[in-house]
Design an enzyme around this catalytic site. Sequence first.
Site, PDB file in Angstrom:
ATOM      1  N   HIS A 238      95.207  53.820  74.654  1.00  0.00           N
ATOM      2  CA  HIS A 238      95.227  54.430  73.327  1.00  0.00           C
ATOM      3  C   HIS A 238      95.822  55.827  73.452  1.00  0.00           C
ATOM      4  CE1 HIS A 238      94.020  55.758  69.398  1.00  0.00           C
ATOM      5  NE2 HIS A 238      93.719  54.515  69.110  1.00  0.00           N
ATOM      6  N   ARG A 258      96.596  59.111  62.642  1.00  0.00           N
ATOM      7  CA  ARG A 258      98.059  59.055  62.543  1.00  0.00           C
ATOM      8  C   ARG A 258      98.477  58.230  61.333  1.00  0.00           C
ATOM      9  NH1 ARG A 258      99.080  56.214  67.047  1.00  0.00           N
ATOM     10  NH2 ARG A 258      96.940  56.354  67.773  1.00  0.00           N
TER      11      ARG A 258
END
Length: 318
Positions: A238, A258
Amino acid sequence: MNNTHRTKVVNVLVIGTGAAGLRAAIAAHEAGCEVLVVGKRPRSDPHTVLAAGGINAVLGTVEPQDSWQQHFADTLQEGYFLAEPRAVELLVREAPAAVLELADWGCQFARTPDGKLDQRFFGAHKYRRTCYAGDYTGRAILETLLKRVNRLRIAIHEYQYVSRLLINDRQCYGVMAFDLHSGERTVYLADAVILAAGGHTRCWRRSSSRRDENTGDGMWLALQAGCELIDMELVQFHPTGMVAPETMAGTLVTEAVRGEGGRLYNSEGERFMERYDPERLELSTRDRIALANYTEISEGRGGPNGGVFRVQRSGPGA
Ligand SMILES: Cc1cc2nc3c(=O)[nH]c(=O)nc-3n(C[C@H](O)[C@H](O)[C@H](O)COP(=O)(O)OP(=O)(O)OC[C@H]3O[C@@H](n4cnc5c(N)ncnc54)[C@H](O)[C@@H]3O)c2cc1C
């Protein structure tokens, strides 16, 4: 040393009280089996509760033009065609029913103003297809499954550490476990054993896994029992997490940050994803962003704590 043990006999024994184990237990119960679930932690706290961002399924509530075929294509393509196509097909075709079932069972997924399940963007998906419950999707799913398991009166034995699968003539007929508090040993005998003991990503020093979970117990148990392990290298890195302070190191910064407009900058204030994936930027695939982070750090443009960069909505200083 106490060499005694108690014995428990069931049709189906599930090892693991995470989302995978509980859902498997429900399915076995619905098929008419007597089921018992064992886990080494409290039932309310398997690693599943750390999942934050959401769960993908083509519902088309926000973007009706989406289809399982597109989800299939996105998944295969962004997985560099390494995934098993049949497994991907099953996943994407069955995901909508699985998510709707969770919603039916009371999972508190976010809703659109007109009451449909909301869907947000996750990297590398062409359309919005991620259902979520705030940033605690895993906990919401786990609580829903636990309620269902309780309602069906499926037994769970907590704090049972499974140390060995019992094998005879290549058939697993049970497990050996001990109670993490009392040390009492139990031999569980079962017609079928389902291994749902989580992942192995704690073998990395920096990891978004808890320090005492995802230790690969399931893989080890299977290996010890004579199974072959495959694709062990296919682990997801990640791209965003905390590096400091040390006590927080590894804490995930969810992709939703994001997805909702968070940006990545290097120490020179450059939005560096413009160089690596100018079209998708921070919503590129996780592996590309992770590699971009790594490149920036190794070329000397990392942050002062040896990690990556500011994630913020509208640029440095904002
Ligand atoms: C920080 C973070 C965020 C994530 N966010 C997302 C997300 O947004 N969306 C998404 O789809 N996925 C996400 N994931 C991945 C997702 O959480 C996991 O893939 C999923 O929860 C795994 O569920 P599981 O039931 O297989 O394992 P787990 O939840 O890890 O459960 C494993 C169970 O096995 C038991 N167990 C292990 N070893 C033994 C043993 N020796 N004896 C007895 N019991 C044992 C444990 O006690 C536990 O009950 C995230 C993961 C992390 C770490």
